[in-house]
Structures are given as structure tokens and as C-alpha cells.
Design an enzyme around this catalytic site. Structure first.
Site, short mmCIF file in Angstrom:
data_model
loop_
_atom_site.label_atom_id
_atom_site.label_comp_id
_atom_site.label_asym_id
_atom_site.label_seq_id
_atom_site.Cartn_x
_atom_site.Cartn_y
_atom_site.Cartn_z
N ASP A 7 40.48 45.42 38.97
CA ASP A 7 41.83 45.55 38.42
C ASP A 7 42.20 44.19 37.83
O ASP A 7 42.60 43.28 38.56
CB ASP A 7 42.80 45.92 39.55
CG ASP A 7 44.24 46.01 39.05
OD1 ASP A 7 44.47 46.69 38.03
OD2 ASP A 7 45.11 45.39 39.68
N GLU A 67 39.65 48.76 34.75
CA GLU A 67 40.80 49.36 34.08
C GLU A 67 40.80 48.97 32.61
O GLU A 67 40.67 47.80 32.27
CB GLU A 67 42.11 48.89 34.76
CG GLU A 67 43.32 49.66 34.28
CD GLU A 67 44.59 49.24 35.00
OE1 GLU A 67 44.72 49.53 36.20
OE2 GLU A 67 45.45 48.62 34.37
N ASP A 139 46.91 44.78 44.63
CA ASP A 139 45.82 44.44 43.69
C ASP A 139 44.50 45.00 44.20
O ASP A 139 43.70 45.53 43.44
CB ASP A 139 45.71 42.91 43.53
CG ASP A 139 47.02 42.31 43.05
OD1 ASP A 139 47.41 42.60 41.92
OD2 ASP A 139 47.66 41.59 43.84
#
Lengths: 162, 162
Positions: A7, A67, A139
Site C-alpha cells: 500500500d 495498489e 497501512d
């Protein structure tokens, strides 16, 4: 199969390793890459690269799921997040790890079943799916969600191929 | 001192090596990093990293000078150029090369003396300053200009320090 989920963030980058054995997902490791705040930007970008290389060399994931980003608040944010993703992609290719990219919508739909889920809802679902009762930063759970999304996507492709 | 100048671009990234000996600038090498168009984006980003590492290991520049970017046409362009700069910064830090960043305005002012100079004017001035009569692509001359800008800036700092 072991998947490294990433991420990307310019202040904190989350990572999460999720394995799948006999159709069951399992947590392997997770955490976040951060830095002392006054570090120069280019040092921070390199730290993301070197940390991911270290993680890959420690756990040997076959694939990285990251992502994908098409939108950002503004050009300045887009530039920053671009640098972070660049460092992560370089780390994966450098280590011979295959790269797969998913939009935030695909990740949330895959993990929570709802594309507009909050980060807290994603975390709750990640804990449920990986049978974990420890607390994660958002996160870390976002990164685990990216890895889970890839496992689900691969399963879906397997189903289609039958 | 030998400086590696980098002009980051998602389709073509220019590089140029400029040395300074006894107050005189000299051309060492220059060119552009490009790829077959259908290459996946993450492979292209890694190619920028690996090419710059190869250039650094071949010529051993002490410092890298790279164009800083604050503006972009839109968020999509900013994301792309961010990835490219990220790969370049990772290459420099990985090889122990110091990083210096200059805005397009600083580069043009330093090389042409006019912040709104065209790329063609920059190329003409680069050829004059490096005493070259061969033809360069605009990506290569932009990269050489970033290296020249850093040499000029360091000279200016030396003057201030006296």
C-alpha cells in the site's frame, strides 16, 4: 503461493505477506515502512526500495500486488505517490517478482464486497479473513488487503479457466 | 568533477555526463533511455533504474543532477513522471551518488540566461558551452543542461564561500 501486498504512501508505505495453502489464506508478516520526518525525499524513496528488497529476500514471495492509482488530490500528491510506486516497482522487477496492480475499488470489493468501504471496515474484514486478533495499523491492513485481493483474483481466474 | 545530468520522462529519459577540469566544462557522454512501446509500465520504470545504474558504474560520476518537477499537465502525467524520478533517485542513492535537484527555470537561466528559453535554444547553448558540433536529441541536450546547471551552481556556491 505467497503474495506481497503493498500500500504505497509517501509518508508511510504498508506491506503485508499472505499465503494460500489448500484454499486457505494465512497471515505471514506485515508492517509499515516509515522514516524520520526530516529525511530528504530521495533518501525516503530509496528506503522504500531497500526495505522492499529486504522483505522480498527474507520471505521470497512469488508475486507482488500493489495498489494502482489513477486519482490524487492534486498534482503535488500525484508526483509524490508516483515516486513511491516507482521505487516499489523497481524493487519487485529487480528481485524477479511478478507485479500485479489493482485499483482501490477492486481491492475493497474483493475483500469487503463493497467498493466504498472505509479503511476500518477493510481492517475488520482482513482480521476476519486471516483469523487474527492482534491490532494492525491501517497501512498494514490495507497492504494485507491488496495481497488478499490478488489471491481472490487468481482464484477467480482459475475458476474461469476450468 | 564529473556530473550526471538526468532529464526524466516517461517515454524517453535523457542523460548527459559533463566534467569540469580547471574551470572548463567538457562533454563525456550523453544519450537517451527508451523502450519498445508495448513494454509494461513497471518494466519501463525498472529499465530507467537499471540503465542509470549501468551508466553510473561505467563513468563513476560523483554527483547526479536531476530536473525537479512541481507542475504537470494533469494528475495522470504527474503520476507517470513521479515513477520515473523515483527510479532515478533510487539508482543514485543505491550507487552512493549525491543528488541535486533544479527546477526547469533554474536550468534554463543557468545555461541560456533566460528562464523561458525553448528546448532548441537550450540545445544550441549546450553545444556552444561544450564545444560540440554533433547533433543531439532534445532529451540528451536537456540532460546535459541539467549537468551544466549543477556545475555552474557549485561554482556560484564556491564563490559565495570565499
Amino acid at each position: 503461493m505467497l503474495v506481497l501486498g503493498v500500500d504505497p504512501g509517501s509518508l508511510v508505505t504498508g506491506y503485508g505477506l499472505v499465503k494460500k495453502e489448500g484454499g486457505t489464506l494465512g497471515y505471514v508478516a506485515g508492517g509499515k515502512i516509515s522514516f524520520p520526518h526530516p529525511w530528504p525525499f530521495h533518501q525516503r524513496i530509496h528506503r522504500i526500495f531497500s526495505s522492499l528488497v529486504e522483505i522480498i529476500e527474507t520471505y521470497h514471495p512469488e508475486e507482488m500486488s500493489i495498489e494502482d492509482i489513477f486519482f490524487a488530490k492534486n498534482v503535488k500528491s500525484a508526483l509524490k505517490i508516483g515516486h513511491v510506486r516507482g521505487a516499489a516497482l523497481v524493487a519487485a522487477v529487480q528481485c524477479g517478482v511478478k507485479v500485479f496492480e489493482y485499483t482501490p475499488l477492486q481491492i475493497k470489493q474483493s475483500v469487503v464486497g463493497y467498493g466504498r468501504a472505509t479503511k476500518e471496515q477493510v481492517r475488520a474484514m482482513v482480521k476476519l479473513l486471516l483469523k487474527l486478533d492482534t491490532q494492525f495499523s491501517l497501512d498494514t491492513s490495507d497492504a494485507l488487503a491488496v495481497a488478499i485481493c490478488h489471491h481472490n483474483w487468481v482464484r477467480f481466474e482459475d475458476t474461469l479457466a476450468v
